[in-house]
Every structure is written in structure tokens, then in C-alpha cells.
Scaffold this motif. Sequence first.
Motif, PDB file in Angstrom:
ATOM      1  N   GLY A 271       0.748  -1.123  -0.056  1.00 44.04           N
ATOM      2  CA  GLY A 271      -0.107   0.038   0.072  1.00 44.04           C
ATOM      3  C   GLY A 271       0.836   1.197  -0.229  1.00 44.04           C
ATOM      4  N   GLY A 272       0.675   2.039  -1.062  1.00 46.61           N
ATOM      5  CA  GLY A 272       1.681   3.133  -1.154  1.00 46.61           C
ATOM      6  C   GLY A 272       0.876   4.587  -0.809  1.00 46.61           C
ATOM      7  N   GLY A 273       0.017   4.265  -0.194  1.00 50.22           N
ATOM      8  CA  GLY A 273      -0.653   5.565   0.687  1.00 50.22           C
ATOM      9  C   GLY A 273       0.109   6.208   1.415  1.00 50.22           C
ATOM     10  N   THR A 275      -0.132   5.956   4.657  1.00 48.93           N
ATOM     11  CA  THR A 275       0.116   5.081   5.810  1.00 48.93           C
ATOM     12  C   THR A 275       1.710   4.189   5.411  1.00 48.93           C
ATOM     13  N   GLY A 276       1.387   3.538   4.304  1.00 48.00           N
ATOM     14  CA  GLY A 276       2.404   2.890   3.988  1.00 48.00           C
ATOM     15  C   GLY A 276       3.921   3.231   3.695  1.00 48.00           C
ATOM     16  N   VAL A 277       3.783   4.616   3.073  1.00 46.72           N
ATOM     17  CA  VAL A 277       4.979   5.545   2.895  1.00 46.72           C
ATOM     18  C   VAL A 277       5.636   5.885   4.198  1.00 46.72           C
ATOM     19  N   GLU A 278       4.967   6.382   5.050  1.00 43.04           N
ATOM     20  CA  GLU A 278       5.357   6.952   6.352  1.00 43.04           C
ATOM     21  C   GLU A 278       5.834   5.698   7.124  1.00 43.04           C
ATOM     22  N   PHE A 279       5.328   4.567   6.948  1.00 38.94           N
ATOM     23  CA  PHE A 279       5.726   3.408   7.965  1.00 38.94           C
ATOM     24  C   PHE A 279       7.205   2.961   7.418  1.00 38.94           C
ATOM     25  N   GLU A 308       2.861  -1.216  -4.312  1.00 34.64           N
ATOM     26  CA  GLU A 308       1.856  -0.466  -4.656  1.00 34.64           C
ATOM     27  C   GLU A 308       1.156  -0.855  -5.972  1.00 34.64           C
ATOM     28  N   ALA A 309      -0.168  -0.947  -6.075  1.00 33.60           N
ATOM     29  CA  ALA A 309      -0.736  -1.447  -7.382  1.00 33.60           C
ATOM     30  C   ALA A 309      -0.824  -0.417  -8.340  1.00 33.60           C
ATOM     31  N   LEU A 310      -0.915   0.873  -7.990  1.00 36.36           N
ATOM     32  CA  LEU A 310      -0.939   2.007  -9.043  1.00 36.36           C
ATOM     33  C   LEU A 310       0.452   2.480  -9.567  1.00 36.36           C
ATOM     34  N   LEU A 314       1.557   7.584  -3.226  1.00 36.99           N
ATOM     35  CA  LEU A 314       0.879   9.019  -2.825  1.00 36.99           C
ATOM     36  C   LEU A 314       0.138   9.755  -3.849  1.00 36.99           C
ATOM     37  N   PRO A 315      -0.819   8.881  -4.131  1.00 36.71           N
ATOM     38  CA  PRO A 315      -1.746   9.506  -5.306  1.00 36.71           C
ATOM     39  C   PRO A 315      -2.294  10.763  -5.075  1.00 36.71           C
ATOM     40  N   MET A 316      -2.661  11.055  -3.729  1.00 39.32           N
ATOM     41  CA  MET A 316      -3.249  12.307  -3.552  1.00 39.32           C
ATOM     42  C   MET A 316      -2.355  13.520  -3.341  1.00 39.32           C
ATOM     43  N   PHE A 317      -1.037  13.420  -3.537  1.00 35.49           N
ATOM     44  CA  PHE A 317       0.058  14.480  -3.677  1.00 35.49           C
ATOM     45  C   PHE A 317       0.442  14.954  -5.082  1.00 35.49           C
ATOM     46  N   LYS A 339       2.843  -0.615  -9.786  1.00 36.16           N
ATOM     47  CA  LYS A 339       2.073  -1.683 -10.806  1.00 36.16           C
ATOM     48  C   LYS A 339       2.283  -3.005 -10.293  1.00 36.16           C
ATOM     49  N   THR A 340       2.302  -3.318  -8.898  1.00 28.95           N
ATOM     50  CA  THR A 340       2.584  -4.474  -8.346  1.00 28.95           C
ATOM     51  C   THR A 340       1.263  -4.906  -7.421  1.00 28.95           C
ATOM     52  N   MET A 341       0.149  -5.613  -7.959  1.00 30.57           N
ATOM     53  CA  MET A 341      -0.832  -5.816  -7.268  1.00 30.57           C
ATOM     54  C   MET A 341      -0.758  -7.114  -6.457  1.00 30.57           C
ATOM     55  N   VAL A 342      -0.867  -7.205  -5.269  1.00 28.31           N
ATOM     56  CA  VAL A 342      -0.824  -8.476  -4.277  1.00 28.31           C
ATOM     57  C   VAL A 342      -2.205  -8.885  -4.473  1.00 28.31           C
ATOM     58  N   LYS A 343      -1.911 -10.611  -4.724  1.00 35.66           N
ATOM     59  CA  LYS A 343      -3.381 -11.261  -5.238  1.00 35.66           C
ATOM     60  C   LYS A 343      -3.437 -12.417  -4.055  1.00 35.66           C
ATOM     61  N   VAL A 372       3.398  -5.910   6.416  1.00 31.82           N
ATOM     62  CA  VAL A 372       2.653  -4.789   6.797  1.00 31.82           C
ATOM     63  C   VAL A 372       1.678  -4.359   5.841  1.00 31.82           C
ATOM     64  N   TRP A 373       0.306  -4.474   6.142  1.00 36.07           N
ATOM     65  CA  TRP A 373      -0.452  -4.491   5.186  1.00 36.07           C
ATOM     66  C   TRP A 373      -1.437  -2.921   5.340  1.00 36.07           C
ATOM     67  N   ALA A 374      -1.303  -1.863   4.497  1.00 37.62           N
ATOM     68  CA  ALA A 374      -1.744  -0.680   4.599  1.00 37.62           C
ATOM     69  C   ALA A 374      -2.639  -0.030   3.352  1.00 37.62           C
ATOM     70  N   THR A 375      -3.465  -0.970   3.038  1.00 34.20           N
ATOM     71  CA  THR A 375      -4.258  -0.766   1.675  1.00 34.20           C
ATOM     72  C   THR A 375      -5.697   0.086   1.932  1.00 34.20           C
ATOM     73  N   GLY A 376      -5.781   0.880   2.947  1.00 33.53           N
ATOM     74  CA  GLY A 376      -6.855   1.755   3.046  1.00 33.53           C
ATOM     75  C   GLY A 376      -7.908   1.288   3.930  1.00 33.53           C
ATOM     76  N   ALA A 536       3.682  21.070  13.161  1.00 31.73           N
ATOM     77  CA  ALA A 536       2.128  20.737  12.786  1.00 31.73           C
ATOM     78  C   ALA A 536       1.562  19.624  13.576  1.00 31.73           C
ATOM     79  N   TYR A 537       2.453  18.830  13.858  1.00 37.95           N
ATOM     80  CA  TYR A 537       1.556  17.617  14.533  1.00 37.95           C
ATOM     81  C   TYR A 537       1.818  17.584  15.956  1.00 37.95           C
ATOM     82  N   LEU A 538       2.758  18.502  16.286  1.00 38.07           N
ATOM     83  CA  LEU A 538       2.796  18.708  17.683  1.00 38.07           C
ATOM     84  C   LEU A 538       1.695  19.781  18.201  1.00 38.07           C
TER      85      LEU A 538
HETATM   86  P1  NAD Z   1      -5.001   4.773   0.810  1.00 41.61           P
HETATM   87  O1  NAD Z   1      -6.355   4.368   0.663  1.00 41.61           O
HETATM   88  O2  NAD Z   1      -4.558   6.114   0.890  1.00 41.61           O
HETATM   89  O3  NAD Z   1      -3.948   3.878   0.191  1.00 41.61           O
HETATM   90  C1  NAD Z   1      -4.063   2.492  -0.134  1.00 41.61           C
HETATM   91  C2  NAD Z   1      -3.130   2.101  -1.357  1.00 41.61           C
HETATM   92  O4  NAD Z   1      -3.052   0.678  -1.285  1.00 41.61           O
HETATM   93  C3  NAD Z   1      -3.787   2.574  -2.547  1.00 41.61           C
HETATM   94  O5  NAD Z   1      -2.667   3.344  -3.324  1.00 41.61           O
HETATM   95  C4  NAD Z   1      -3.968   1.290  -3.292  1.00 41.61           C
HETATM   96  O6  NAD Z   1      -3.668   1.528  -4.580  1.00 41.61           O
HETATM   97  C5  NAD Z   1      -2.921   0.392  -2.560  1.00 41.61           C
HETATM   98  N1  NAD Z   1      -3.650  -1.102  -2.662  1.00 41.61           N
HETATM   99  C6  NAD Z   1      -4.656  -1.464  -2.499  1.00 41.61           C
HETATM  100  N2  NAD Z   1      -4.964  -2.848  -2.806  1.00 41.61           N
HETATM  101  C7  NAD Z   1      -3.625  -3.068  -3.144  1.00 41.61           C
HETATM  102  C8  NAD Z   1      -2.899  -4.487  -3.332  1.00 41.61           C
HETATM  103  N3  NAD Z   1      -3.695  -5.384  -3.346  1.00 41.61           N
HETATM  104  N4  NAD Z   1      -1.707  -4.514  -3.613  1.00 41.61           N
HETATM  105  C9  NAD Z   1      -0.983  -3.200  -3.705  1.00 41.61           C
HETATM  106  N5  NAD Z   1      -1.477  -2.361  -3.448  1.00 41.61           N
HETATM  107  C10 NAD Z   1      -2.574  -2.127  -3.014  1.00 41.61           C
HETATM  108  O7  NAD Z   1      -4.794   4.038   2.547  1.00 41.61           O
HETATM  109  P2  NAD Z   1      -3.771   4.436   3.713  1.00 41.61           P
HETATM  110  O8  NAD Z   1      -2.590   4.869   3.204  1.00 41.61           O
HETATM  111  O9  NAD Z   1      -4.040   3.572   4.771  1.00 41.61           O
HETATM  112  O10 NAD Z   1      -4.918   5.972   4.054  1.00 41.61           O
HETATM  113  C11 NAD Z   1      -6.042   5.763   4.619  1.00 41.61           C
HETATM  114  C12 NAD Z   1      -6.801   7.160   4.679  1.00 41.61           C
HETATM  115  O11 NAD Z   1      -5.922   7.744   5.703  1.00 41.61           O
HETATM  116  C13 NAD Z   1      -6.420   8.123   3.531  1.00 41.61           C
HETATM  117  O12 NAD Z   1      -7.544   9.032   3.431  1.00 41.61           O
HETATM  118  C14 NAD Z   1      -5.317   8.971   3.697  1.00 41.61           C
HETATM  119  O13 NAD Z   1      -5.256   9.893   3.275  1.00 41.61           O
HETATM  120  C15 NAD Z   1      -5.284   8.896   5.157  1.00 41.61           C
HETATM  121  N6  NAD Z   1      -3.876   9.207   5.942  1.00 41.61           N
HETATM  122  C16 NAD Z   1      -3.299  10.483   5.798  1.00 41.61           C
HETATM  123  C17 NAD Z   1      -2.072  10.378   6.238  1.00 41.61           C
HETATM  124  C18 NAD Z   1      -1.367  11.914   6.128  1.00 41.61           C
HETATM  125  O14 NAD Z   1      -2.037  12.755   5.748  1.00 41.61           O
HETATM  126  N7  NAD Z   1      -0.039  11.971   6.431  1.00 41.61           N
HETATM  127  C19 NAD Z   1      -1.254   9.283   6.927  1.00 41.61           C
HETATM  128  C20 NAD Z   1      -2.081   8.114   6.874  1.00 41.61           C
HETATM  129  C21 NAD Z   1      -3.184   8.125   6.164  1.00 41.61           C
END
Ligand code: NAD
Length: 567
Positions: A271-273, A275-279, A308-310, A314-317, A339-343, A372-376, A536-538
Amino acid sequence: MNAAVRFQPLASALVARNSRLIVPRQIIRQGFKPEPTQSFRRGFASDATIPRPKPRKRFRTLRIAWRLTLGLTFLGTGWLAYSIYETRFPREQIEPDPAKKTLVILGSGWGSVALLKKLDTENYNVVIISPRNFFLFTPLLPSCPTGTVEHRSIMEPLRHIIRHKKASVKFYEAEATKIDNERRVVVINDLSDVKGDVHQTEVPFDYLVVGVGAENATFGIPGVREHACFLKEINDAHKIRKTVMDCIETAMFKNQTQEEKERLLHMVVVGGGPTGVEFAAELQDFFEDDLKKWIPDIADDFHVTLVEALPNVLPMFSKTLIEYTEKTFKDEKISVRTKTMVKNVTDKHIEAEVTHPDGRKELQRIPYGCLVWATGNAVRQVVRDLMSQLPQQKNSRRGLAVNEYLVVDGTDGIWALGDCSATKYAPTAQVASQQGAFLARLFNSMARTQALESELDHLEELSAQTTAQEDRESLEREIQKKGKAIRRVKQLSPFEYSHQGSLAYIGMERAVADITWFNGNLASGGSLTYLFWRSAYLSMCFATRNRVLVLMDWIKVKVFGRDVSRE
Ligand code: NAD
Ligand code: FAD
């Protein structure tokens, strides 16, 4: 030659070089008189004859800066002492009138706690139900498994928050298993290991706010629940910590094969959102700063991979920040596999479908030690159950569909906020807390309206009974005033989200930020952004206690490094 004659040339020379020279007493006694120097003259001559040199500007600025610093330090210390005192010694609480309406709030996360903090609790019989008796500051949760921040530093006891309210609030540590819209009750279940005689019951409500958040999305992929760690709750952070350290110590076990050692030391984050990137970034920092130093044998084999599947993380940045993050990860030696989707997930491998640049798809087996699984987010069972009771929720996928006042479609007196609601906004803490503050305003103004309306009824009754012309006129004026006040209080505009920006930590003391700036967007990344991220977080921490604890953790890690022992 006497001593005075012998020393005179030397003393004069020194006096000339340094006007503040102190001449030994013995020499003065023997006849030596120092020439009056500039500073000497300044001390005895009259102001009229010798012009005073202007005070040096440089020192004036320094003096002002020093006084300002001193003043600010006093003010800061005073404020800190006062906030600590306030936190430690809550005031006496009033008991709300049992005749008032019962407001039940589900959850103790961003949305529910923001609501609770701003709610005038004396207007309702407030009941909070949540399986955890604390608020969790999720933005710093990725720092917990590595020990950059201690878990208690980002937990705020709910009992503290409740005890500081003007009127008392009931709290039940339990999970809501069913919301019965018809009967207007919530069924709750005590999840704790210690069970009393009653561990399941019903709580009736007049008004209900659903703020239960979301659960981890697994998309039904086999093996995820059994083998992966998540990162949503504090227990998840403990589990990751334990697994990472177990992997390291097992890899160091006597006679471990090289292949097994490499597998155990491969940390995969899916999960490259954010959560995944920060961890991934925090884990790599842990390795570079501490693990490598204290366990040098893992230096060549420890490896972090982000899957990350996409096509990008960080698609929102904004695009610049995505590129900056990917480049920084490359410098940090974190492998990014887009472009790697876990199945499928087994106990030692993930199976992922990789899309090559030419569009060809290939199934690859990637060995891992810690996954570590962080796919939303996914919708919680209790929410799905409520949705199934309401035909108006039939087309909603992401959670409870709500109107612009956050009322759940198809209900009367049930509101939803945060990750369990489906709105046009992203499921973030920013949205949830703004929704919580909005609902507090709404409930406060509802109570105010009710109070004004009953005062109005009373005045109208009085006016009907009064015969004296003068009294009637004065009552009419009062009635008009109350009517105006009611209209004003009722004028609450619908919920409008104000986006402050997005921030994410990307490792090596760098962060990325997309900040809303005068109707535009300011994208920045690097070390200064990292300082901004930290401050900011503080400032976002709800309580002074947490702010101080987090700051102390950061200082502790800077001075002593992170702890490498297992939990
Ligand atoms: P997310 O939904 O933002 O990202 C999940 C990622 O996992 C997606 O990019 C998706 O393409 C990928 N994914 C899904 N299934 C997959 C698979 N089978 N194989 C590989 N990749 C796969 O999830 P998140 O990072 O947990 O965030 C959740 C929410 O919390 C979001 O709204 C996010 O903005 C918010 N958040 C914000 C911050 C921040 O602002 N610093 C930090 C953590 C979370
Ligand atoms: P939550 O905060 O998740 O709270 C839900 C509450 O409901 C919890 O107290 C839970 O115990 C309780 N609950 C669960 N089930 C039940 C039940 N059946 N009955 C009663 N209560 C129940 N967002 C940002 O804006 N910025 C960030 O930097 C950021 N970083 C994040 C980092 C991580 C690691 C994670 C996981 C998320 C992050 N988020 C961030 C997203 C943010 O945490 C969520 O959007 C936010 O927590 C949603 O608030 P909420 O009140 O809806 O739910």
C-alpha cells in the motif's frame, strides 16, 4: 633604578593599548599615575565638553531580542504550568437533568472526540460507547513500532476528556454490535478479558452519532488476515514491533541459511498511500540510525520494499512531490515496486501481479519476513448492518450516506461522521475532526433553540394572561426578541470542509507537504518541510500532556537513539 621608573614605560604602553588595564597597586604606591584614558575621561569629564558616543545599535537589538526571549520564556512557562494544573485538577461536575434527551456517541476517535470536546454536555445525557478508552493520535502511529515515539505519548485517556466536561458524561467500554433504527437502541458488547455478570446490553437513544471509523481493507485477498500486520490501532504497532525484532533475532540464529536470512530480513509494506509510505520511511530510518549500529550482522541483508498496485505512490499528492518521494526512497535504498498488485499471501511469500512497461502481466512470488498491510479502509460490520436496515443506503459503498448536516439518509436523529460516513471528502483526521466540531455546534444550537422555544412558550402564556396594557407591551417586546434569537440560532449553515493541506513523512528527516495557500496550492518537500511537519503535528495533539511527551520522545531519540529490544 627604582621600581616605578623601571615599570613606567611598560605600564604606559599597556595603558595606551588597553584603557581598562588594572595597574598593580604596588606600582601606583611607588609614584606611577596612569594617563587619563578615554574611558577615564568619559567617567569624570562633564557631558558638555566631551560628546557621548551613541549606544551601539547592534547591542540594542541584542538587548531587545534577549528581553523578548526572556518574556516569551516566562509566558510559555506560565502557560505550560497553567495547562498542566488545569489537566491535573478537574473541577466539580454537574449532573445533567435526567429529563433531557439522551445523546449516544459511538467511537472515541477523531470525529467523536472533536464532537465531545466542543459539546455543551449540560444540555444532554451524553453516553459514549467505544471499545477503547482512549483517543489515539493516528498521524504519529507510524512512528510507534520503531520507537521514535512511545505509544503512551499518542494516547489520551478518554476519562481525562470526560472528566473535564462541565456536566458528567457516561462511558461504556464496549463495542456496538447493532444499531436498531426502529427501536432506537444500540446493542453493546463488553470485549474486555474480565467479564462481569452483564456483558451484553442495550442503550436507548434519542439522538445517535456514529463515529466508529473504518476497518482495514483486505479486498478478500486470501492469507492477509492470517499473516499480515496492520497499522490502525496501538496493538497493531506493538505487533509490528515484535515481528520486526523477532525476524531480526531469528535471522541471527545459529546456522541460519543465507536464503532464509534474506527472507527474514525482508520487510514488505503493501500500500503506497500515506500510511505505507510513512511506515516504510520510519522503518528504514530505524535500520539506518540504530539497527545497523547495534546489530551490524544484518547490515547487508535488511531490506524494506514498498508494494503499490498503482503506477505511483502517494496518489493524493502533487506530481512534483510524488517524484520527490520516489527519488528520496531511492536514496534511502527503499525499493518501490509500483504496478504490483498483491493477489495472495502465504506465511512466507506474497504473490503479486506485476504489470511490465510493455503491458505484459507476470505473477511473482516475493519472500518476506514481516508483512505490513496498509491498503486503506473498509466498512465496519455494525455500519453495514445499519445500512442494510435502510433502503436509502442501498447504493452507498464507502459507508453511511449522509446529508449536508451529516444526518444519515433514511433516519431521523442519527448522524454519522468520519471514516464510517460516505461524503465527497477523503477519509482523513482533518475531515473527521471538522465534522465533529460541526456536530457540536449543531447540538449546542439545537439545545439553545429548545431552551429559547420553551422560554417563548412561557412568555406567550404570560402575555395571554396579562391584562395591563403596559405589561403586555413589554412582554410583546420580549417575545419579539426571543423570536429573533431563535431565528439566529437556527441559522446554521451546512457542513463545509476546509482543507488545510496534506503532510507526510518520507524518511531521512524529510517530509512532503501540499498546503492550501490563498486559494492555491503550495507544494514543498525536504528538511524544512520536516520541521514544519513536526511542529504541525505537535500543535495538532489534543492535549498539552501529549505534546510534552511527544517532544520528549523526539529529544530522547536524538540523544540516545532508538531502543532495539523486543516488546
Ligand atoms: P490509501 O487508501 O490512501 O492507500 C492504499 C493504497 O494501497 C492505494 O494506493 C492502493 O492502490 C494500494 N493497494 C490497494 N490494494 C492493493 C494491493 N492488493 N496490492 C498493492 N497495493 C494495493 O490508504 P492509507 O494510506 O491507509 O490511508 C487511509 C486514509 O488515511 C487516506 O484517506 C489517507 O489520506 C489518510 N492518511 C493520511 C495520512 C497523512 O496525511 N499523512 C497518513 C495516513 C493516512
Ligand atoms: P477513528 O479515529 O478510527 O475512530 C473510530 C473509533 O470508533 C475508535 O475509537 C474505535 O475504537 C471505535 N469503534 C470501532 N468499532 C466500534 C464499534 N463497533 N462500536 C463503538 N465504537 C467503535 N489523517 C490525517 O488527516 N492526517 C494524518 O496524518 C493521518 N495519519 C494517519 C496515520 C495512520 C497510521 C492511520 C491509520 C490513519 C491516519 N489518518 C490521518 C487517517 C485518520 O486517522 C482517520 O481518517 C481518522 O482516524 C478517522 O476518524 P474517525 O473518528 O472516523 O475514526
